[in-house]
Design a protein around this motif. Structure first.
Motif, PDB file in Angstrom:
ATOM      1  N   ASN A  57       3.159   5.220 -23.428  1.00 54.69           N
ATOM      2  CA  ASN A  57       4.492   4.952 -22.884  1.00 54.69           C
ATOM      3  C   ASN A  57       4.393   4.018 -21.666  1.00 54.69           C
ATOM      4  OD1 ASN A  57       7.156   5.167 -22.591  1.00 54.69           O
ATOM      5  ND2 ASN A  57       7.142   7.228 -21.681  1.00 54.69           N
ATOM      6  N   ILE A  58       4.112   2.741 -21.914  1.00 53.43           N
ATOM      7  CA  ILE A  58       3.907   1.787 -20.801  1.00 53.43           C
ATOM      8  C   ILE A  58       5.260   1.196 -20.391  1.00 53.43           C
ATOM      9  CG2 ILE A  58       2.775  -0.379 -20.100  1.00 53.43           C
ATOM     10  CD1 ILE A  58       0.624   1.587 -20.756  1.00 53.43           C
ATOM     11  N   PRO A  59       5.612   1.272 -19.100  1.00 53.75           N
ATOM     12  CA  PRO A  59       6.900   0.701 -18.681  1.00 53.75           C
ATOM     13  C   PRO A  59       6.938  -0.817 -18.862  1.00 53.75           C
ATOM     14  CG  PRO A  59       5.643   1.459 -16.770  1.00 53.75           C
ATOM     15  CD  PRO A  59       4.863   1.844 -17.971  1.00 53.75           C
ATOM     16  N   ASP A  60       8.147  -1.368 -18.960  1.00 55.48           N
ATOM     17  CA  ASP A  60       8.302  -2.823 -19.119  1.00 55.48           C
ATOM     18  C   ASP A  60       7.872  -3.545 -17.844  1.00 55.48           C
ATOM     19  OD1 ASP A  60       9.314  -2.505 -21.600  1.00 55.48           O
ATOM     20  OD2 ASP A  60      11.431  -2.622 -20.973  1.00 55.48           O
ATOM     21  N   ASP A  61       7.566  -4.825 -18.009  1.00 54.02           N
ATOM     22  CA  ASP A  61       7.316  -5.701 -16.865  1.00 54.02           C
ATOM     23  C   ASP A  61       8.599  -5.803 -16.045  1.00 54.02           C
ATOM     24  OD1 ASP A  61       4.961  -6.890 -16.244  1.00 54.02           O
ATOM     25  OD2 ASP A  61       5.533  -8.874 -16.937  1.00 54.02           O
ATOM     26  N   ALA A  65       0.843  -1.212   0.000  1.00 50.81           N
ATOM     27  CA  ALA A  65       0.000   0.000   0.000  1.00 50.81           C
ATOM     28  C   ALA A  65       0.875   1.257   0.000  1.00 50.81           C
ATOM     29  CB  ALA A  65      -0.925  -0.021   1.211  1.00 50.81           C
ATOM     30  N   HIS A  66       1.883   1.295   0.886  1.00 52.65           N
ATOM     31  CA  HIS A  66       2.755   2.477   0.927  1.00 52.65           C
ATOM     32  C   HIS A  66       3.457   2.696  -0.416  1.00 52.65           C
ATOM     33  CE1 HIS A  66       2.620   3.927   5.026  1.00 52.65           C
ATOM     34  NE2 HIS A  66       2.939   2.750   5.544  1.00 52.65           N
ATOM     35  N   TYR A  67       3.982   1.622  -0.975  1.00 54.11           N
ATOM     36  CA  TYR A  67       4.779   1.783  -2.197  1.00 54.11           C
ATOM     37  C   TYR A  67       3.925   2.348  -3.332  1.00 54.11           C
ATOM     38  CZ  TYR A  67       9.010   0.974  -4.877  1.00 54.11           C
ATOM     39  OH  TYR A  67      10.167   1.165  -5.599  1.00 54.11           O
ATOM     40  N   LEU A  68       2.707   1.820  -3.456  1.00 61.94           N
ATOM     41  CA  LEU A  68       1.818   2.316  -4.519  1.00 61.94           C
ATOM     42  C   LEU A  68       1.437   3.769  -4.269  1.00 61.94           C
ATOM     43  CD1 LEU A  68      -0.504  -0.816  -4.926  1.00 61.94           C
ATOM     44  CD2 LEU A  68       1.108   0.058  -6.642  1.00 61.94           C
ATOM     45  N   LEU A  69       1.137   4.091  -3.001  1.00 67.50           N
ATOM     46  CA  LEU A  69       0.696   5.459  -2.682  1.00 67.50           C
ATOM     47  C   LEU A  69       1.832   6.468  -2.859  1.00 67.50           C
ATOM     48  CD1 LEU A  69      -1.482   4.512   0.394  1.00 67.50           C
ATOM     49  CD2 LEU A  69      -2.311   5.840  -1.572  1.00 67.50           C
ATOM     50  N   LYS A  70       3.047   6.036  -2.605  1.00 68.38           N
ATOM     51  CA  LYS A  70       4.176   6.969  -2.713  1.00 68.38           C
ATOM     52  C   LYS A  70       4.632   7.163  -4.160  1.00 68.38           C
ATOM     53  CE  LYS A  70       6.249   6.245   1.802  1.00 68.38           C
ATOM     54  NZ  LYS A  70       6.182   7.582   2.387  1.00 68.38           N
ATOM     55  N   HIS A  71       4.690   6.077  -4.936  1.00 67.40           N
ATOM     56  CA  HIS A  71       5.395   6.154  -6.213  1.00 67.40           C
ATOM     57  C   HIS A  71       4.517   6.054  -7.453  1.00 67.40           C
ATOM     58  CE1 HIS A  71       9.025   6.189  -3.956  1.00 67.40           C
ATOM     59  NE2 HIS A  71       8.692   5.074  -3.342  1.00 67.40           N
ATOM     60  N   TYR A  72       3.344   5.488  -7.349  1.00 69.04           N
ATOM     61  CA  TYR A  72       2.576   5.262  -8.581  1.00 69.04           C
ATOM     62  C   TYR A  72       1.213   5.949  -8.612  1.00 69.04           C
ATOM     63  CZ  TYR A  72       6.249   1.936  -9.648  1.00 69.04           C
ATOM     64  OH  TYR A  72       7.474   1.377  -9.911  1.00 69.04           O
ATOM     65  N   ILE A  73       0.450   5.840  -7.513  1.00 74.72           N
ATOM     66  CA  ILE A  73      -0.917   6.408  -7.555  1.00 74.72           C
ATOM     67  C   ILE A  73      -0.878   7.901  -7.932  1.00 74.72           C
ATOM     68  CG2 ILE A  73      -3.040   6.853  -6.187  1.00 74.72           C
ATOM     69  CD1 ILE A  73      -2.640   3.861  -6.616  1.00 74.72           C
ATOM     70  N   THR A  96       9.060  -4.724  -7.157  1.00 71.27           N
ATOM     71  CA  THR A  96       8.683  -5.419  -8.401  1.00 71.27           C
ATOM     72  C   THR A  96       7.162  -5.564  -8.490  1.00 71.27           C
ATOM     73  OG1 THR A  96      10.749  -6.646  -8.354  1.00 71.27           O
ATOM     74  CG2 THR A  96       8.983  -7.567  -9.714  1.00 71.27           C
ATOM     75  N   LEU A  97       6.545  -6.006  -7.393  1.00 64.92           N
ATOM     76  CA  LEU A  97       5.086  -6.151  -7.394  1.00 64.92           C
ATOM     77  C   LEU A  97       4.425  -4.811  -7.731  1.00 64.92           C
ATOM     78  CD1 LEU A  97       2.328  -7.526  -6.638  1.00 64.92           C
ATOM     79  CD2 LEU A  97       2.748  -6.761  -4.299  1.00 64.92           C
ATOM     80  N   ALA A  98       4.859  -3.754  -7.043  1.00 65.89           N
ATOM     81  CA  ALA A  98       4.210  -2.444  -7.236  1.00 65.89           C
ATOM     82  C   ALA A  98       4.394  -1.952  -8.676  1.00 65.89           C
ATOM     83  CB  ALA A  98       4.774  -1.433  -6.238  1.00 65.89           C
ATOM     84  N   ALA A  99       5.578  -2.170  -9.235  1.00 63.62           N
ATOM     85  CA  ALA A  99       5.822  -1.733 -10.623  1.00 63.62           C
ATOM     86  C   ALA A  99       4.896  -2.478 -11.578  1.00 63.62           C
ATOM     87  CB  ALA A  99       7.286  -1.978 -10.991  1.00 63.62           C
TER      88      ALA A  99
END
Ligand SMILES: Cc1cc2nc3c(=O)[nH]c(=O)nc-3n(C[C@H](O)[C@H](O)[C@H](O)COP(=O)(O)OP(=O)(O)OC[C@H]3O[C@@H](n4cnc5c(N)ncnc54)[C@H](O)[C@@H]3O)c2cc1C
Length: 404
Positions: free
Chosen positions: A340-344, A26-34, A322-325
């Motif tokens: 521009n979709i990032p790679d897996d 949850a933290h990783y998604l909220l900090k870097h992606y959402i 990795t999961l969050a990415a």
């Protein structure tokens, strides 16, 4: 299994379980992606947990004896407080346990991350499917029973069993001196089904641990399994947590115990999922490189509930970026507006010998990335506070301030 629901107004990213895996995701998604997603305010992380608190589960072998070993405000922390730093529209905490995933969910989800961990047979070693109160409801009678216990039997030669035996040994029997034996006020026996204790460590370290245990008055019996208990459920059921028990071994021998502690394998908390998603051991079958559950859009599993890697906090921490990415990538694809979709990203578990096992409050055995550590280093890293020095950064998300 439901198809992920799509609502343009609200896209719920449901995270089930709020411990090492769920809170970190949850933290990783909220900090870097959402914040960087198109329509960012429409995405909401919904974190679901039966407990209002997160806890440093690793500390249980010592914490179960008495509250005075640890600062309780560090051992148990409020989950909601850790997420006040994020915009309200992007986060919701729900107290509850998921009992079924079906087409009739009451919370529609856009993505689903299962991080429900595993339950130990003994309720003394963590929340399992309960909360702080249910853990304490086990610790309380156990602590009351300790002063009158003369014989304690622990089943399981893994780290939880060995650490618990050592903590109880030191508590009751003290430490042997260089030329003297420990007091042996209480007979403590570890019944280990395998040929040796601590199978994740090299034999030399397991032997060293056994010698250290002997100095605390702990006896280890190996290649012997608990076959039957009288009464059944002793040490597992709340009403039989402190029952005197007869432990029938598979060599035909019976041993009696004032307290019996099963510290054998944990069971994944996955009964709410359809059986075709689970392996024979009940863990969720995921792609161990991407953490996606095959053939179901935006369904992921991480941590002890999944078969992705060996259950350990350091593996979870290594896997979160990795999961969050990959979740982010799938969200962008679902948005359909970005070219521009990032790679897996792909995860590879570091399988080198890594495990720290305190043997009481003064030392222990362990190895990190294949290197054996001296007793004092095991104390410094883990034994002095059972990793409590690491959990504030994990629970608050500080550990994830920088993307990796
Ligand atoms: C005694 C003990 C000592 C340990 N020591 C170490 C150690 O020193 N080092 C190490 O690396 N690892 C250690 N481990 C293992 C480590 O604790 C686990 O790998 C880690 O806790 C796994 O984290 P998790 O988030 O996957 O699951 P868990 O920590 O098991 O948490 C899962 C969460 O999901 C919740 N939940 C359960 N069912 C549901 C549901 N249906 N719906 C919603 N939520 C649900 C649970 O209440 C819990 O809060 C130890 C384990 C034990 C038991």
């Amino acid at each position: 299994m439901a198809t992920p629901a799509r609502s343009d107004a609200q896209r719920n990213i449901l995270v089930l379980g709020a411990s090492f895996a769920g809170i970190s995701t949850a933290h990783y998604l909220l900090k870097h992606y959402i914040p960087k997603l198109p329509n960012s305010s429409s995405y909401r992380i919904v974190l679901v947990s039966p407990s209002l608190h997160a806890m440093c589960r690793q500390a249980c072998p010592r914490a179960l004896i008495s509250d005075h070993f640890f600062d309780q405000s560090k051992l148990f922390v409020s989950i909601s407080d850790q997420f006040k730093q994020y915009p309200k529209e992007n986060f919701l905490f729900l107290q509850g346990a998921v009992t079924a995933i079906s087409t009739t969910e009451t919370v529609a989800f856009h993505s689903l991350i299962v991080a429900t961990g595993a339950s130990t047979p003994s309720p003394l070693f963590g929340f399992n499917s309960g909360d702080k109160d249910s853990l304490r409801a086990g610790w309380e009678p156990f602590r009351k029973a300790l002063p009158s216990a003369k014989k304690i039997v622990i089943a399981g030669g893994g780290p939880a069993g060995i650490e618990t035996a050592a903590e109880l040994g030191e508590y009751f029997n003290g430490r042997a001196g260089l030329f003297s034996k420990s007091k042996q006020n209480v007979e403590i026996t570890v019944v280990c089904g395998a040929e040796r204790i601590l199978p994740a460590l090299r034999p030399g370290l397991a032997n060293k641990a056994e010698k250290m245990l002997a100095k605390l008055g702990v006896t280890v019996v190996k290649s012997i399994r608990v076959f039957e208990l009288e009464p059944a459920g002793a040490g597992e059921d709340f009403d039989k947590l402190t029952s005197r028990a007869t432990i029938r071994l598979n060599n035909g021998q019976d041993i009696d115990a004032d307290l019996y502690i099963p510290a054998t394998g944990a069971q994944p908390n996955t009964s709410f999922l359809p059986s075709h998603l689970l392996g024979a051991d009940g863990r969720i079958m995921v792609n161990s490189q991407t953490f996606r559950v095959p053939d179901i859009a935006r369904l992921y599993a991480i941590g002890d509930c999944s078969a992705a890697f060996r259950p350990a906090v350091h593996n979870i921490a290594a896997a979160i970026p990795t999961l969050a990415a990959n979740i982010n990538r799938d969200l962008l694809i679902a948005e359909g507006t970005q070219t521009n979709i990032p790679d897996d990203r792909e995860f590879k578990e570091d399988t080198r010998e890594t495990q720290m096992v305190p043997i009481g409050t003064k030392g222990g055995v362990g190895a990190f990335m294949g290197w054996a550590f001296p007793s004092w280093a095991v104390w410094l890293l883990k034994g002095r506070d059972y990793w409590l020095w690491t959990t504030p950064a994990l629970w608050s998300g500080k550990q994830w301030n920088k993307a990796s």
